[in-house]
Enzyme design. Structure first.
Site, PDB file in Angstrom:
ATOM      1  N   GLU A 162      -1.126  -2.260 -10.731  1.00  0.00           N
ATOM      2  CA  GLU A 162      -1.445  -3.652 -10.321  1.00  0.00           C
ATOM      3  C   GLU A 162      -0.540  -4.647 -11.067  1.00  0.00           C
ATOM      4  O   GLU A 162      -0.944  -5.765 -11.373  1.00  0.00           O
ATOM      5  CB  GLU A 162      -2.925  -3.946 -10.562  1.00  0.00           C
ATOM      6  CG  GLU A 162      -3.571  -4.837  -9.507  1.00  0.00           C
ATOM      7  CD  GLU A 162      -3.747  -4.156  -8.149  1.00  0.00           C
ATOM      8  OE1 GLU A 162      -3.678  -2.917  -8.065  1.00  0.00           O
ATOM      9  OE2 GLU A 162      -3.922  -4.879  -7.162  1.00  0.00           O
TER      10      GLU A 162
HETATM   11  C1  FAD Z   1      -2.111   6.210 -10.778  1.00  0.00           C
HETATM   12  C2  FAD Z   1      -1.276   5.164 -10.117  1.00  0.00           C
HETATM   13  C3  FAD Z   1      -1.760   4.516  -9.004  1.00  0.00           C
HETATM   14  C4  FAD Z   1      -0.994   3.533  -8.383  1.00  0.00           C
HETATM   15  N1  FAD Z   1      -1.502   2.921  -7.283  1.00  0.00           N
HETATM   16  C5  FAD Z   1      -0.742   2.027  -6.622  1.00  0.00           C
HETATM   17  C6  FAD Z   1      -1.224   1.400  -5.428  1.00  0.00           C
HETATM   18  O1  FAD Z   1      -2.347   1.659  -5.003  1.00  0.00           O
HETATM   19  N2  FAD Z   1      -0.425   0.530  -4.779  1.00  0.00           N
HETATM   20  C7  FAD Z   1       0.829   0.225  -5.239  1.00  0.00           C
HETATM   21  O2  FAD Z   1       1.533  -0.563  -4.615  1.00  0.00           O
HETATM   22  N3  FAD Z   1       1.301   0.790  -6.382  1.00  0.00           N
HETATM   23  C8  FAD Z   1       0.550   1.680  -7.065  1.00  0.00           C
HETATM   24  N4  FAD Z   1       1.037   2.259  -8.209  1.00  0.00           N
HETATM   25  C9  FAD Z   1       2.378   1.907  -8.668  1.00  0.00           C
HETATM   26  C10 FAD Z   1       2.340   0.916  -9.817  1.00  0.00           C
HETATM   27  O3  FAD Z   1       1.878  -0.332  -9.361  1.00  0.00           O
HETATM   28  C11 FAD Z   1       3.750   0.860 -10.423  1.00  0.00           C
HETATM   29  O4  FAD Z   1       3.986   2.087 -11.079  1.00  0.00           O
HETATM   30  C12 FAD Z   1       3.882  -0.299 -11.390  1.00  0.00           C
HETATM   31  O5  FAD Z   1       3.823  -1.530 -10.710  1.00  0.00           O
HETATM   32  C13 FAD Z   1       5.178  -0.248 -12.204  1.00  0.00           C
HETATM   33  O6  FAD Z   1       6.271  -0.118 -11.345  1.00  0.00           O
HETATM   34  P1  FAD Z   1       7.315   1.054 -11.610  1.00  0.00           P
HETATM   35  O7  FAD Z   1       6.568   2.328 -11.839  1.00  0.00           O
HETATM   36  O8  FAD Z   1       8.311   0.995 -10.502  1.00  0.00           O
HETATM   37  O9  FAD Z   1       7.966   0.681 -13.003  1.00  0.00           O
HETATM   38  P2  FAD Z   1       9.354  -0.076 -13.248  1.00  0.00           P
HETATM   39  O10 FAD Z   1       9.394  -1.321 -12.420  1.00  0.00           O
HETATM   40  O11 FAD Z   1      10.470   0.894 -13.132  1.00  0.00           O
HETATM   41  O12 FAD Z   1       9.167  -0.511 -14.761  1.00  0.00           O
HETATM   42  C14 FAD Z   1       9.377   0.397 -15.850  1.00  0.00           C
HETATM   43  C15 FAD Z   1       9.147  -0.365 -17.149  1.00  0.00           C
HETATM   44  O13 FAD Z   1      10.012  -1.504 -17.218  1.00  0.00           O
HETATM   45  C16 FAD Z   1       9.253  -2.680 -17.394  1.00  0.00           C
HETATM   46  N5  FAD Z   1       9.842  -3.792 -16.649  1.00  0.00           N
HETATM   47  C17 FAD Z   1      10.284  -3.781 -15.356  1.00  0.00           C
HETATM   48  N6  FAD Z   1      10.723  -5.012 -15.002  1.00  0.00           N
HETATM   49  C18 FAD Z   1      10.553  -5.807 -16.097  1.00  0.00           C
HETATM   50  C19 FAD Z   1      10.804  -7.181 -16.378  1.00  0.00           C
HETATM   51  N7  FAD Z   1      11.306  -8.023 -15.454  1.00  0.00           N
HETATM   52  N8  FAD Z   1      10.521  -7.653 -17.616  1.00  0.00           N
HETATM   53  C20 FAD Z   1      10.008  -6.831 -18.576  1.00  0.00           C
HETATM   54  N9  FAD Z   1       9.738  -5.520 -18.376  1.00  0.00           N
HETATM   55  C21 FAD Z   1      10.001  -5.024 -17.140  1.00  0.00           C
HETATM   56  C22 FAD Z   1       7.863  -2.355 -16.814  1.00  0.00           C
HETATM   57  O14 FAD Z   1       6.853  -3.209 -17.357  1.00  0.00           O
HETATM   58  C23 FAD Z   1       7.710  -0.913 -17.259  1.00  0.00           C
HETATM   59  O15 FAD Z   1       7.280  -0.876 -18.603  1.00  0.00           O
HETATM   60  C24 FAD Z   1       0.296   3.217  -8.880  1.00  0.00           C
HETATM   61  C25 FAD Z   1       0.769   3.870 -10.015  1.00  0.00           C
HETATM   62  C26 FAD Z   1       0.006   4.829 -10.632  1.00  0.00           C
HETATM   63  C27 FAD Z   1       0.546   5.523 -11.853  1.00  0.00           C
END
Ligand code: FAD
Length: 181
Positions: A162
């Site tokens: 989220e």
């Molecule tokens: C169990 C589970 C259920 C999920 N359910 C859903 C769902 O129902 N619907 C849905 O849409 N998604 C869902 N997700 C996905 C989840 O929302 C994303 O994993 C999350 O938003 C982070 O995105 P990412 O994994 O692409 O991380 P990335 O964007 O690759 O980020 C990796 C790291 O970099 C940091 N980072 C990235 N950009 C910045 C910035 N601008 N400034 C500072 N730090 C930054 C992040 O905070 C994180 O620590 C789910 C994930 C899990 C694990």
């Protein structure tokens, strides 16, 4: 790691045509609608994280009163009792913060920043309190004999989905700076 009831998978849309009567809102308004949905989702995550933290605290308090080491319950050690006090403070802060945001939403007022603050506070509290609960239970906390280790694993994802907590800070600071500029 946790949330085993939630099957995680990706979906891709390609060349999808949607008929006009299936549109949600007006054309071009998709992003604001999706972002508004996140506000509600963040409130839900904050509430769930608060419950998770409360469960971990309840378990820690009960265990600390029951577990006797060196002739007395471990709760009689101030070092441990103060840890429990900090856990209670974190749970109460989380609950107060998400209820504040929920009341704004119920009143139909803007809730984006408050929802992000609630998500940030409650999920960080859940991570800290569940980790501390494992500590209170000592070696038993690390085993699957008690739910403390599961609470800790479940808490982690609340800081990630989220919108990660880094992204909550982005949302909060942007809104704050917009207001004061
Ligand atoms: C169990 C589970 C259920 C999920 N359910 C859903 C769902 O129902 N619907 C849905 O849409 N998604 C869902 N997700 C996905 C989840 O929302 C994303 O994993 C999350 O938003 C982070 O995105 P990412 O994994 O692409 O991380 P990335 O964007 O690759 O980020 C990796 C790291 O970099 C940091 N980072 C990235 N950009 C910045 C910035 N601008 N400034 C500072 N730090 C930054 C992040 O905070 C994180 O620590 C789910 C994930 C899990 C694990």
């Amino acid at each position: 790691m946790g949330l085993h009831c939630d099957t995680v998978s990706q979906i891709h849309f390609e060349d999808v045509e949607v008929s006009g009567d299936r549109l949600v809102g007006a054309v071009g308004q998709g992003l604001p609608i999706a972002l508004a949905a996140l506000d509600s989702g963040r409130l839900g995550i904050a509430a769930a994280a608060t419950g998770l933290a409360q469960g971990a605290l309840d378990l820690a308090v009960s265990y600390a009163k029951d577990r006797v080491q060196f002739g007395r319950p471990i709760a009689d050690n101030q070092g441990l009792a103060f840890l429990l006090a900090d856990m209670e403070a974190a749970v109460m802060s989380a609950r107060a913060t998400y209820l504040h945001a929920a009341r704004l939403k119920d009143a139909g007022r803007p809730v984006g920043r408050a929802a992000s603050v609630a998500k940030l506070i409650a999920t960080d509290a859940a991570m800290r309190v569940t980790t501390d609960a494992v500590q209170v239970l000592g070696g038993a906390g690390y085993t699957t004999d008690f739910p403390a280790e599961r609470y800790m694993r479940e808490a982690k994802v609340t800081q990630i989905f989220e919108g990660t907590n880094q992204i909550q800070r982005l949302v909060i600071s942007r809104d704050l700076l917009k207001e004061t500029s």
